[in-house]
Design a protein around this motif. Structure first.
Motif, mmCIF file in Angstrom:
data_model
loop_
_atom_site.group_PDB
_atom_site.id
_atom_site.type_symbol
_atom_site.label_atom_id
_atom_site.label_comp_id
_atom_site.label_asym_id
_atom_site.label_seq_id
_atom_site.Cartn_x
_atom_site.Cartn_y
_atom_site.Cartn_z
ATOM 1 N N THR A 39 86.743 36.523 63.912
ATOM 2 C CA THR A 39 88.747 36.340 63.186
ATOM 3 C C THR A 39 88.616 35.212 62.797
ATOM 4 O OG1 THR A 39 88.661 37.997 64.360
ATOM 5 C CG2 THR A 39 90.789 36.604 64.073
ATOM 6 N N PHE A 40 89.440 34.806 61.866
ATOM 7 C CA PHE A 40 89.562 33.016 61.101
ATOM 8 C C PHE A 40 91.713 33.596 61.766
ATOM 9 C CE2 PHE A 40 86.020 34.219 59.520
ATOM 10 C CZ PHE A 40 85.883 33.021 58.862
ATOM 11 N N TYR A 41 91.886 32.560 61.686
ATOM 12 C CA TYR A 41 93.572 32.204 62.872
ATOM 13 C C TYR A 41 93.798 31.005 61.684
ATOM 14 C CZ TYR A 41 93.090 35.815 66.056
ATOM 15 O OH TYR A 41 92.773 36.969 66.519
ATOM 16 N N ASP A 42 95.157 30.532 61.399
ATOM 17 C CA ASP A 42 95.835 29.593 60.730
ATOM 18 C C ASP A 42 96.489 28.913 61.929
ATOM 19 O OD1 ASP A 42 96.805 27.177 59.549
ATOM 20 O OD2 ASP A 42 96.385 28.516 58.277
ATOM 21 N N MET A 43 97.265 27.645 62.321
ATOM 22 C CA MET A 43 98.348 26.979 62.677
ATOM 23 C C MET A 43 99.146 27.231 62.678
ATOM 24 S SD MET A 43 96.998 26.916 66.174
ATOM 25 C CE MET A 43 97.998 25.211 66.898
#
Length: 744
Positions: free
Chosen positions: A501-505
């Motif tokens: 899973t990829f997240y962005d701040m």
């Protein structure tokens, strides 16, 4: 006594002597007492100078102050009146070298016999030579008062200085200037190529890599081979900016190389060395021989001067519990030293504390360690003098993560955590974010679950966001220059199929434009909020490797039990390329992010003979295209040469925006390079063709000179004149195939 009694006594003695006949030696009796060996060395003695000169009335007061100061280092030697040594360090009269009874308290401060004024120095003797060396290390330069800084000299050195005759000072002749090699010449390469080093068998070599073709050898230790020595006997290490190349030779120490042709820059004596760490700005170096019995196992060096600034034992004082058998067997690894980003501080974790040393003096910051009850791990920020550490539940305090600013020791943020089993801290390369993977347990301690604590370090108050993850998190990695991060997670830590899973701040939201603003539609706004980008399901990987340039990530399955699958994934364009390197155990990006190496390596001195057929490396482009492959029977190490990042994120964004403008220049450069390479490859053919044409031209001239003689022999007939020939044109038609079609 009667005569009869005396004669009987003599007879008894004679009878006894006769019975003992044969038991006595004929050698003369020369009794020699066994005195202990005389200690003629003065390695336990030091001379302290630059003390205040005071009159006799203040003599006792000054002596007590100085003796109290030197006694903190260790016990002073003392001798009783009979010449025997005593372990007591106290004396009723600290001012005297010896009491009237002949005892000595290990301290003597001389004074003038005329007026009683002190000479400004003192002689100190410790019980051990180690305490004397420690006194030199600790008290040298000590600020006794605002006008006096102490100087501490070994007694043997002071004795030598007393024999030096005074005379007219003569300035020594300076050594002729010798220019040091330019350690950054490799950055001037016209093709902007990267370099890497390999260790295989007894060979060590450095290669050029352009990201398009096979690597080319730059230097392989030919100079050392000619001298009959190995360039390296152990591992190699590049400095953080790529200026120095360190080869570890356990019998000699660490040798630094650099410049064009890898010239020798210096040697650092560290017997048994098996580990080296450079400071980020390449001013200092730490070496270790991993010997827990050596009090000087760890050494801190100044690279420019080549001097050893300080030594440390492998473990800090009281770090190991002697009651734990695991610790005694070496099961507890020594706490590592860590550098600050600007080389100002060197720190190491101890028991409930962090010892922070200032460079170049290598003395404790503010003469005291940083208290950190129950500390388990700490890390320096990669871009600021900020320390992050975590500690489990200790006494009545919950587990917590702290951010401490140096040198003020100001606490920037503390995050309390409950029901914590373990924490893992990961800094983003730019130091903007800190991620903490927290493994928690339920009240019954039978079930474990994870959550991520995300610190926004550069924002006021250092806000923290918590991200709950129901699955077990096996890996966590930040995008080097961006705000995104990726995690590998699954319901069971031993699952073969995992999710990535990829997240962005940051999150982009669309808002309705306010009335009165030109144009319709919506406007975009970026807010500081953790945003789920996407999830890739059913993957076979256990490691995440972001490209140094960002955007591209490799999802790899590494290890003996893994398949060696490599998935090159572009997070922006969502493209995926799957490759495989069987038994791969490392993935290493080059500094530019255009080439990546996967390796199958074995430890030096280890077994792993079953991998002999697989040992080696493979080079890939960032898009997953294989560039080169090399296999070796014994392959130990692959290391890219680091380079300093000189462009900011804003400059990189401008270049990416105007990439079309530079595309023609890049293509023209590539074509010129290909043409140059093609000319180089066909040099031999072109030379042979030119030689053949020269021979044909010479033969043509020779035939032309013989034309008149040839016509005379043929009776005036010129065989080369076209008018003497009749030309006929004949056309021949041949039917190859016939096909009939009916047309309606």
């Amino acid at each position: 006594m009667s005569p009869n009694s005396s004669s009987s006594a003599a007879d008894d003695l004679a009878d006894e002597a006769a019975s003992l006949d044969g038991y006595f030696s004929d050698a003369p009796l020369e009794p020699r007492p066994r005195y202990p060996p005389i200690d003629e060395s003065f390695d336990r003695c030091v001379v302290i100078s630059n003390l205040p000169k005071v009159p006799e009335a203040k003599y006792d007061k000054l002596a007590k102050v100085v003796q109290k100061l030197v006694s903190r280092i260790g016990n002073l030697a003392s001798y009783d009146g009979g010449g025997g040594a005593s372990s007591s360090s106290s004396s009723s009269d600290a001012a005297a070298a010896a009491d009237p009874d002949g005892s000595f308290a290990g301290f003597f401060m001389p004074k003038s016999a005329d007026d009683g004024v002190t000479a400004g120095c003192a002689f100190v003797e410790y019980e051990s030579a180690g305490d004397a060396r420690k006194a030199i290390e600790v008290l040298e330069g000590y600020k006794f008062d605002k006008n006096h800084s102490l100087r501490v000299t070994p007694h043997e050195r002071a004795s030598y200085l007393s024999t030096v005759t005074e005379g007219e000072f003569r300035m020594p002749e300076p050594e002729p200037f010798k220019e040091r090699p330019n350690t950054m010449t490799w950055l001037e390469d016209s093709c902007q190529r990267d370099q890497f080093a390999i260790r295989q068998g007894k060979e060590t070599a450095v290669y050029w890599s352009d990201g398009r073709s096979e690597p080319v050898v730059d230097y392989d230790g030919a100079r050392e081979k000619k001298a009959g020595v190995n360039w390296c006997d152990y591992y190699v290490q590049w400095s953080p900016k790529g200026s120095y190349f360190a080869t570890l030779v356990p019998n000699k120490g660490v040798i630094l190389w650099g410049g064009k042709g890898f010239e020798k820059l210096g040697r650092f004596a560290a017997p048994g060395v098996n580990f080296v760490v450079f400071s980020p700005q390449e001013n200092y170096m730490v070496t270790s021989n991993n010997n827990r019995k050596d009090p000087h196992a760890i050494k801190v060096w100044s690279i420019q001067s080549g001097t050893c600034l300080r030594t440390f034992p492998l473990y800090p004082k009281d770090f190991l519990d002697p009651n734990e058998s695991e610790a005694l067997e070496g099961g507890v690894p020594p706490p590592p030293f860590q550098w600050s980003h600007d080389d100002k501080y060197l720190a190491r974790m101890g028991k409930d504390l962090i010892s922070i040393f200032e460079t170049p003096s290598m003395k404790l910051l503010d003469q005291r360690s940083l208290a950190a009850d129950g500390i388990h791990e700490f890390q320096f920020s990669p871009k600021a003098n900020v320390i992050a550490y975590w500690a489990p539940e200790h006494k009545n305090q919950p587990a917590h993560v702290d951010l401490i600013e140096l040198p003020s020791r100001k606490q920037l943020r503390q995050k309390n955590l409950f029901n914590v089993t373990k924490c893992s801290m990961v800094w983003q390369e730019s130091g903007e974010y800190l991620g903490v993977k927290v493994t928690r347990h339920t009240k019954s301690k039978k079930t474990l679950y994870n959550n991520l604590e995300l610190f926004r370090v550069n924002e006021p108050g250092v806000p923290v966001e918590m991200l709950d993850v129901k699955d077990a998190v096996m890996s966590f990695a930040w995008e080097p220059q961006g705000s995104r991060f990726a995690i590998i997670h699954a319901e069971n830590p031993s699952s073969t199929k995992v999710n990535v899973t990829f997240y962005d701040m940051y999150k982009t939201i669309e808002l309705e434009k306010k009335k009165g603003k030109k144009g319709g539609g919506k406007e975009r706004q970026i807010v500081a909020e953790v945003n789920l980008v996407e999830t890739l399901e059913g993957k076979q990987c256990n490691c995440i490797f972001w490209s140094p340039a960002g955007r591209t990530v490799i999802l790899a399955a590494l290890g003996d039990s893994a398949s060696g699958t490599l998935e090159f994934y572009d997070v922006d364009s969502k493209t995926l390329v799957i490759k495989e390197h069987y038994r791969a155990n490392q993935v290493l990006w080059d500094p530019s992010g255009r080439t990546v190496a996967t390796t199958v390596s074995q430890p030096i001195g280890g077994g792993h003979f079953k991998f002999a057929m697989d040992n080696g490396y493979v080079l890939w482009t960032f898009q997953g295209k294989q560039l080169a492959q090399a296999s070796f029977e014994a392959f130990y190490q692959f290391a890219w040469r680091p380079r300093e990042r000189l462009t900011s994120k804003e400059e990189i964004a401008i270049i990416a925006k105007n990439i079309k403008k530079y595309e023609k220049q890049f293509n023209a450069f590539d074509e010129a390079k290909k043409r140059k390479l093609r000319l180089q490859e066909t040099k031999g053919k072109r030379k042979s063709r030119a030689e053949f044409r020269a021979v044909m031209a010479r033969l043509g001239e020779w035939r032309a000179r013989q034309k008149q003689e040839r016509m005379e022999l043929l009776g005036g007939y010129d065989s080369e004149d076209e008018e003497n020939f009749t030309t006929k044109e004949i056309t021949i038609e041949t039917v190859l195939n016939t096909k009939e079609d009916l047309v309606y």
